[in-house]
Design an enzyme around this catalytic site. Structure first.
Site, mmCIF file in Angstrom:
data_model
loop_
_atom_site.group_PDB
_atom_site.id
_atom_site.type_symbol
_atom_site.label_atom_id
_atom_site.label_comp_id
_atom_site.label_asym_id
_atom_site.label_seq_id
_atom_site.Cartn_x
_atom_site.Cartn_y
_atom_site.Cartn_z
ATOM 1 N N CYS A 56 -2.119 24.639 1.010
ATOM 2 C CA CYS A 56 -3.380 25.229 1.446
ATOM 3 C C CYS A 56 -3.409 25.245 2.975
ATOM 4 O O CYS A 56 -2.528 24.663 3.620
ATOM 5 C CB CYS A 56 -4.556 24.420 0.896
ATOM 6 N N GLU A 115 0.118 16.918 -0.127
ATOM 7 C CA GLU A 115 0.944 17.008 1.077
ATOM 8 C C GLU A 115 0.481 16.032 2.146
ATOM 9 O O GLU A 115 1.302 15.381 2.808
ATOM 10 C CB GLU A 115 0.924 18.438 1.634
ATOM 11 N N CYS A 128 -3.221 21.676 4.537
ATOM 12 C CA CYS A 128 -1.918 21.042 4.362
ATOM 13 C C CYS A 128 -0.844 21.731 5.196
ATOM 14 O O CYS A 128 0.010 21.060 5.780
ATOM 15 C CB CYS A 128 -1.535 21.029 2.888
ATOM 16 N N HIS A 154 -5.137 15.645 -0.223
ATOM 17 C CA HIS A 154 -4.247 16.580 -0.924
ATOM 18 C C HIS A 154 -2.848 15.958 -0.972
ATOM 19 O O HIS A 154 -2.505 15.100 -0.146
ATOM 20 C CB HIS A 154 -4.192 17.909 -0.181
#
Length: 159
Positions: A86, A58, A89, A56
């Site tokens: 999310c 991040e 993250c 992801h």
């Protein structure tokens, strides 16, 4: 030269998220990490291009920032996310010890385009025996040996 603002850093995260969609590299997400008013790292969602479900934006940005700083902590860093992080993250941001999170799109905005994390938020709160993902504890007593050794180790480095 004028100092960059929070909005400038967020616009960069948004620009990167749009560019990521246009490049077909991954989902519409990006993150920018700032320290002392300067961008030290960026990341975009690379899940589908790297076959890595943890890639992801991040997490990619945190990895890049830690590499740049030669540190496993992001003390004094701010992270600008094109979307509310999310659960994975958010956990990574806490573990990295960033000082502040800014985000643009909300998790509800993400859910509206089929990136819905509510299921995970709900599951995390449940005792492991009640989760939909079958989870079973095994060999705790044997595994405790590593924790006991860690507790006594003169080599341990707390984080």
């Amino acid at each position: 030269m004028s100092q960059l603002t929070k909005e400038d850093f967020m616009r960069e995260a948004i620009r990167l998220s749009i560019e990521n969609v246009e490049n077909g590299k991954g989902g519409p997400f990006a993150a920018v990490i700032v320290k002392d008013g300067k961008i030290i790292a960026t990341g975009v969602n690379e899940v589908t291009s790297t076959n890595d479900p943890t890639a992801h934006a991040e997490v990619v940005a945190i990895r890049n920032a830690c590499n740049s700083l030669n540190s496993y902590q992001l003390d004094g860093c701010e992270i600008y996310c094109s979307c509310e992080p999310c659960p994975m993250c958010l956990g990574a941001i806490y573990w990295a010890n960033a000082s502040k999170i800014y985000f643009a799109n909300t998790k509800e905005d993400a859910a509206a385009i089929d990136f819905d994390d509510n299921f995970i938020y709900h599951e995390i709160a449940l005792p492991f025996k009640n989760r939909q993902l079958q989870t079973e504890q095994l060999l705790r007593e044997e595994a405790l040996q590593a924790f006991e050794q860690w507790e006594k180790s003169p080599l341990k480095k707390m984080y």
